[in-house]
Each structure stands twice: as structure tokens, then as C-alpha cells.
Motif scaffolding. Structure first.
Motif, PDB file in Angstrom:
ATOM      1  N   ARG A  88       1.001   2.311  -5.088  1.00 10.62           N
ATOM      2  CA  ARG A  88       2.331   2.390  -4.876  1.00 10.62           C
ATOM      3  C   ARG A  88       3.022   2.604  -6.310  1.00 10.62           C
ATOM      4  O   ARG A  88       3.920   3.304  -6.413  1.00 10.62           O
ATOM      5  CB  ARG A  88       2.919   0.722  -4.329  1.00 10.62           C
ATOM      6  CG  ARG A  88       2.712   0.754  -3.078  1.00 10.62           C
ATOM      7  CD  ARG A  88       3.366  -0.200  -2.229  1.00 10.62           C
ATOM      8  NE  ARG A  88       2.578  -1.602  -2.527  1.00 10.62           N
ATOM      9  CZ  ARG A  88       3.252  -2.901  -3.135  1.00 10.62           C
ATOM     10  NH1 ARG A  88       4.364  -2.988  -3.178  1.00 10.62           N
ATOM     11  NH2 ARG A  88       2.423  -3.757  -3.211  1.00 10.62           N
ATOM     12  N   ALA A  89       2.445   1.944  -7.338  1.00  7.93           N
ATOM     13  CA  ALA A  89       2.972   2.178  -8.534  1.00  7.93           C
ATOM     14  C   ALA A  89       2.846   3.954  -9.090  1.00  7.93           C
ATOM     15  O   ALA A  89       3.889   4.588  -9.890  1.00  7.93           O
ATOM     16  CB  ALA A  89       2.108   1.567  -9.891  1.00  7.93           C
ATOM     17  N   ILE A  90       1.722   4.634  -8.618  1.00 10.04           N
ATOM     18  CA  ILE A  90       1.874   6.052  -8.859  1.00 10.04           C
ATOM     19  C   ILE A  90       2.294   7.134  -7.697  1.00 10.04           C
ATOM     20  O   ILE A  90       2.044   7.894  -7.756  1.00 10.04           O
ATOM     21  CB  ILE A  90       0.173   6.385  -9.493  1.00 10.04           C
ATOM     22  CG1 ILE A  90      -0.678   6.207  -8.233  1.00 10.04           C
ATOM     23  CG2 ILE A  90      -0.062   5.693 -10.524  1.00 10.04           C
ATOM     24  CD1 ILE A  90      -2.083   6.737  -8.647  1.00 10.04           C
ATOM     25  N   GLY A  91       2.779   6.251  -6.744  1.00  9.98           N
ATOM     26  CA  GLY A  91       3.073   6.841  -5.600  1.00  9.98           C
ATOM     27  C   GLY A  91       2.082   7.583  -4.564  1.00  9.98           C
ATOM     28  O   GLY A  91       2.500   8.539  -4.002  1.00  9.98           O
ATOM     29  N   VAL A  92       1.097   6.949  -4.608  1.00  4.77           N
ATOM     30  CA  VAL A  92       0.123   7.303  -3.701  1.00  4.77           C
ATOM     31  C   VAL A  92      -0.010   6.297  -2.508  1.00  4.77           C
ATOM     32  O   VAL A  92      -0.699   5.142  -2.651  1.00  4.77           O
ATOM     33  CB  VAL A  92      -1.355   7.441  -4.261  1.00  4.77           C
ATOM     34  CG1 VAL A  92      -2.346   8.151  -3.392  1.00  4.77           C
ATOM     35  CG2 VAL A  92      -0.920   8.602  -5.492  1.00  4.77           C
ATOM     36  N   GLY A  93       0.387   6.489  -1.227  1.00  8.85           N
ATOM     37  CA  GLY A  93       0.526   5.644  -0.310  1.00  8.85           C
ATOM     38  C   GLY A  93       1.370   4.575  -0.236  1.00  8.85           C
ATOM     39  O   GLY A  93       1.662   3.447  -0.063  1.00  8.85           O
TER      40      GLY A  93
END
Length: 93
Positions: A88-93
């Protein structure tokens, strides 16, 4: 007459203060286990190939097997939680 490449009789109980028979036994057992390990790895590869031919994703199946083999469920849950946070922190999933 020597029995091995070192020129020593393989029946000598000790060569240079080393129990040659004991050392040979240890080396032979280790080598045998390495051969068994290779055979088992080949068997595991065959199972994954079989799974792939049945339509299963091998990479996901490996992850599932790792989860099933994990004895420490709390550590597994922590790892999954961290993975979710990182994704979530890197915007994946």
C-alpha cells in the motif's frame, strides 16, 4: 601396497592422527545425503511441473507450500501484514 590416491592403506586406523575410517564414513554419509537431496529436488520439480500441467501457477503454489510449512503462524501473519503495508505504501495493491 597403497589402496588410495594418497599412498596410504585405507585400512590404517589412523593417518596423521586422523581416524581415516571414521573420516571416510562421515564423508561418504554426507555425499549420500547430497545425492538424496538432489533426487528429492528433482522429484519436487516434477510435482510442480505436474501441477502446472493441471493449470496451477507454480510460483503461487510455492508460496502456498511455504505458508503450509511455516510452523510459526504468528510470524507468518506479521510478514503478511508488513507485506500489505509495504504494498500500500508504494501503491501496489
Amino acid at each position: 601396497m597403497s589402496d588410495d590416491m594418497t599412498g596410504h592403506n585405507s585400512n590404517d586406523p589412523a593417518v596423521g592422527g586422523i581416524a581415516a575410517d571414521r573420516l571416510r564414513s562421515i564423508v561418504d554419509r554426507y555425499i549420500r545425503l547430497e545425492e538424496e537431496k538432489k533426487a528429492l529436488a528433482a522429484d519436487q520439480k516434477d510435482i510442480l511441473t505436474e501441477a502446472a500441467s493441471a493449470g496451477f501457477d507454480k510460483k503461487v503454489l510455492r508460496q502456498l507450500i511455504r505458508i503450509v510449512l511455516t510452523k510459526d503462524k504468528a510470524a507468518l501473519e506479521t510478514e503478511e501484514t508488513l507485506l500489505d503495508i509495504y504494498r500500500r505504501a508504494i501503491g501496489v495493491g
